[in-house]
Scaffold this motif. Structure first.
Motif, mmCIF file in Angstrom:
data_model
loop_
_atom_site.group_PDB
_atom_site.id
_atom_site.type_symbol
_atom_site.label_atom_id
_atom_site.label_comp_id
_atom_site.label_asym_id
_atom_site.label_seq_id
_atom_site.Cartn_x
_atom_site.Cartn_y
_atom_site.Cartn_z
ATOM 1 N N LEU A 1 -4.199 -7.093 -2.388
ATOM 2 C CA LEU A 1 -3.644 -6.044 -1.618
ATOM 3 C C LEU A 1 -1.937 -6.221 -1.674
ATOM 4 C CD1 LEU A 1 -5.537 -6.557 1.536
ATOM 5 C CD2 LEU A 1 -5.244 -4.266 0.570
ATOM 6 N N ASP A 2 -1.463 -5.242 -1.949
ATOM 7 C CA ASP A 2 0.270 -5.083 -1.701
ATOM 8 C C ASP A 2 0.324 -5.082 -0.133
ATOM 9 O OD1 ASP A 2 3.008 -4.999 -1.981
ATOM 10 O OD2 ASP A 2 2.843 -2.987 -2.461
ATOM 11 N N VAL A 3 1.165 -5.801 0.309
ATOM 12 C CA VAL A 3 1.444 -5.635 1.679
ATOM 13 C C VAL A 3 2.216 -4.548 2.297
ATOM 14 C CG1 VAL A 3 2.627 -6.996 3.762
ATOM 15 C CG2 VAL A 3 1.436 -8.451 2.023
ATOM 16 N N MET A 4 3.386 -4.511 1.558
ATOM 17 C CA MET A 4 4.358 -3.185 2.065
ATOM 18 C C MET A 4 3.995 -1.824 1.519
ATOM 19 S SD MET A 4 6.561 -4.853 3.868
ATOM 20 C CE MET A 4 8.061 -3.681 3.859
ATOM 21 N N LEU A 5 3.249 -1.328 2.325
ATOM 22 C CA LEU A 5 2.762 0.160 1.789
ATOM 23 C C LEU A 5 3.249 1.051 2.594
ATOM 24 C CD1 LEU A 5 -0.888 -0.926 0.985
ATOM 25 C CD2 LEU A 5 0.739 -0.295 -0.673
ATOM 26 N N GLU B 1 -1.621 -0.768 -4.346
ATOM 27 C CA GLU B 1 -0.177 -0.952 -4.925
ATOM 28 C C GLU B 1 0.502 0.275 -4.995
ATOM 29 O OE1 GLU B 1 2.957 -2.100 -5.316
ATOM 30 O OE2 GLU B 1 1.980 -3.841 -5.962
ATOM 31 N N ASP B 2 1.521 0.396 -4.202
ATOM 32 C CA ASP B 2 2.299 1.818 -4.099
ATOM 33 C C ASP B 2 3.372 1.796 -5.303
ATOM 34 O OD1 ASP B 2 3.514 -0.132 -2.601
ATOM 35 O OD2 ASP B 2 5.094 1.388 -1.797
ATOM 36 N N GLU B 3 3.887 0.647 -5.761
ATOM 37 C CA GLU B 3 4.843 0.694 -6.771
ATOM 38 C C GLU B 3 4.260 1.137 -7.954
ATOM 39 O OE1 GLU B 3 7.738 -2.720 -6.760
ATOM 40 O OE2 GLU B 3 5.853 -3.140 -5.136
HETATM 41 CA CA CA Z 1 4.908 -2.044 -1.996
#
Ligand code: CA
Length: 230
Positions: A50-54, A7-9
């Motif tokens: 898994l977050d999709v938008m990375l 997760e990037d956030e």
């Molecule tokens: Ca994201």
């Protein structure tokens, strides 16, 4: 139970790590796709969120790599995306579940527990024992009398088939179709050669002999000795 969260956030990542740790899980948190991909491919987890938008390697890619590598780790996509196409794509790439942000933590937890329960049964119980021979199916490992035996993929599949149907005489045609995905007529010699190799590895140095030839019929794996070997 060890979980990987990609997760990037920052806020969401921290929130997930804290919440899941409080729920009793061991958490590895990757804050970008590259680290997530690396961890997913090199370490063992019970489940991956898994977050999709990375920004670098996206969640789809990570899922795809995992499945292509033959890894069956349960995956749950956690994402702001909500279109039907995206859901379908996620499921096609081997995701086991899909949760759209914003989500209630209780729901995430419930889904995680369901996935873990579902995956636990086959993986934990997947050991086959015949006398002092043990097949560890998820790890693709074979031991006889405690000694590790190295088998090729085909040899392992062959042994697994024989062990799962222990005591049954398996015709060459059945072995050919299940292990080699080919017709009996094409080359039956392949099976005899493979059986000979397998026997040399799992039977030659051990007692009791387990692979038995049943003349005119096929092969079986069992402990008994009233056979016509070789
Ligand atoms: Ca994201």
């Amino acid at each position: 139970m060890r979980l990987l969260v990609v997760e990037d956030e920052v806020k969401t990542g921290d929130y997930l790590r804290q919440g899941l740790a409080e729920a009793g899980f061991l958490i590895a948190l990757a804050r970008n796709g590259l680290d997530g991909h690396h961890l997913a491919m090199t370490e063992t987890f019970d489940l991956i969120i898994l977050d999709v938008m990375l920004p670098d390697v996206d969640g789809w890619r990570i899922a795809q790599s995992l499945r292509e590598a033959g890894r069956q780790t349960p995956m749950l996509f956690l994402t702001a995306r909500n279109s039907v196409d995206d859901r379908v794509k996620g499921l096609e790439l081997g995701a086991d579940d899909y949760l759209v942000k914003p989500f209630a933590f209780a729901e995430l937890l419930a889904r995680i527990r369901t996935l873990l329960r579902r995956s636990a049964t086959p993986t934990l119980s997947e050991q086959l024992h015949v006398a002092n021979l043990t097949l560890d199916l998820p790890k693709h490992r074979v031991t006889r009398a405690g000694r590790k035996i190295n088998l090729s993929h085909k040899e392992f599949s062959l042994l697994e088939l024989l062990a799962r149907r222990r005591g049954e005489v398996l015709p060459r045609s059945l072995i050919a179709s299940q292990v080699w995905d080919m017709n009996f007529d094409s080359d039956t010699n392949v099976i005899d050669v493979a059986i000979r190799r397998l026997r040399a590895k799992i039977d030659d140095d051990f007692e009791p002999k387990l692979i038995h030839t049943v003349r005119g019929m096929g092969y079986k794996l069992d402990v008994e000795s009233d056979d016509e070997t070789p």
